[in-house]
Design a protein around this motif. Sequence first.
Motif, mmCIF file in Angstrom:
data_model
loop_
_atom_site.group_PDB
_atom_site.id
_atom_site.type_symbol
_atom_site.label_atom_id
_atom_site.label_comp_id
_atom_site.label_asym_id
_atom_site.label_seq_id
_atom_site.Cartn_x
_atom_site.Cartn_y
_atom_site.Cartn_z
ATOM 1 N N LYS A 178 -64.453 57.024 23.015
ATOM 2 C CA LYS A 178 -64.431 58.478 22.812
ATOM 3 C C LYS A 178 -64.237 58.815 21.335
ATOM 4 O O LYS A 178 -64.933 59.673 20.779
ATOM 5 N N GLY A 220 -67.387 57.855 19.416
ATOM 6 C CA GLY A 220 -68.446 58.800 19.756
ATOM 7 C C GLY A 220 -68.270 60.124 19.037
ATOM 8 O O GLY A 220 -69.233 60.703 18.509
ATOM 9 N N GLU A 221 -67.036 60.626 18.999
ATOM 10 C CA GLU A 221 -66.767 61.897 18.300
ATOM 11 C C GLU A 221 -67.006 61.754 16.797
ATOM 12 O O GLU A 221 -67.589 62.651 16.174
ATOM 13 N N ARG A 258 -70.719 61.636 16.265
ATOM 14 C CA ARG A 258 -71.296 62.955 16.544
ATOM 15 C C ARG A 258 -71.085 63.875 15.349
ATOM 16 O O ARG A 258 -72.005 64.541 14.887
ATOM 17 N N GLU A 292 -78.837 59.076 19.763
ATOM 18 C CA GLU A 292 -78.054 60.007 20.581
ATOM 19 C C GLU A 292 -77.564 59.358 21.865
ATOM 20 O O GLU A 292 -76.483 59.670 22.350
ATOM 21 N N HIS A 293 -78.361 58.439 22.425
ATOM 22 C CA HIS A 293 -77.950 57.770 23.661
ATOM 23 C C HIS A 293 -76.678 56.950 23.448
ATOM 24 O O HIS A 293 -75.820 56.877 24.321
ATOM 25 N N TYR A 314 -73.761 59.435 23.147
ATOM 26 C CA TYR A 314 -73.468 59.946 24.485
ATOM 27 C C TYR A 314 -72.743 58.883 25.308
ATOM 28 O O TYR A 314 -71.749 59.177 25.979
ATOM 29 N N LEU A 359 -69.172 58.644 24.186
ATOM 30 C CA LEU A 359 -68.402 59.829 24.580
ATOM 31 C C LEU A 359 -68.110 59.858 26.076
ATOM 32 O O LEU A 359 -67.044 60.330 26.496
ATOM 33 N N LYS A 360 -69.042 59.366 26.865
ATOM 34 C CA LYS A 360 -68.917 59.453 28.325
ATOM 35 C C LYS A 360 -68.432 58.169 28.978
ATOM 36 O O LYS A 360 -68.444 58.038 30.195
#
Length: 139
Positions: free
Chosen positions: A11, A14-15, A18, A31-32, A35, A38-39
């Motif tokens: 997380k 990912g942040e 991003r 982007e994958h 994502y 993050l997920k």
Amino acid sequence: MDNDTKRFLGKILGELYRIQSKVGVEHGLGEHTIYGLLKGFESVIDEELERVGWVSRQEQRAAETILAVHWNDPDKLAEFNGFYTIEDELKRSAVDRTTAIRILTFHQANGSFAEIIGKMNSSGSPVECKTFELERWEK
């Protein structure tokens, strides 16, 4: 590492990625991947943590000890002609080439062992062990 820690790290990474993407910092990730981090996609988190890498204190100390032997002895320093000079010593100390490259890049960025690192840019080194400049995205 437990799954909660991995998810938390995913997380955070990912942040960060991003935010970097939003401000135009090139990190080379799609982007994958962001994502997935993050997920909580375990496969994506594992791949990213592997890409980030790890250099243990033991590996760092072992490599630095080998470098210091050549650095501190004028005769050994004069004879030093590239990575191949220390590769077997590194292997015996359980420092693989990828880890050695990370350690040498760290020292290049710090300005330490400069004369030895400078001598790496020779026929006495494989292509990937000639220069150790930080990539633009690492600065």
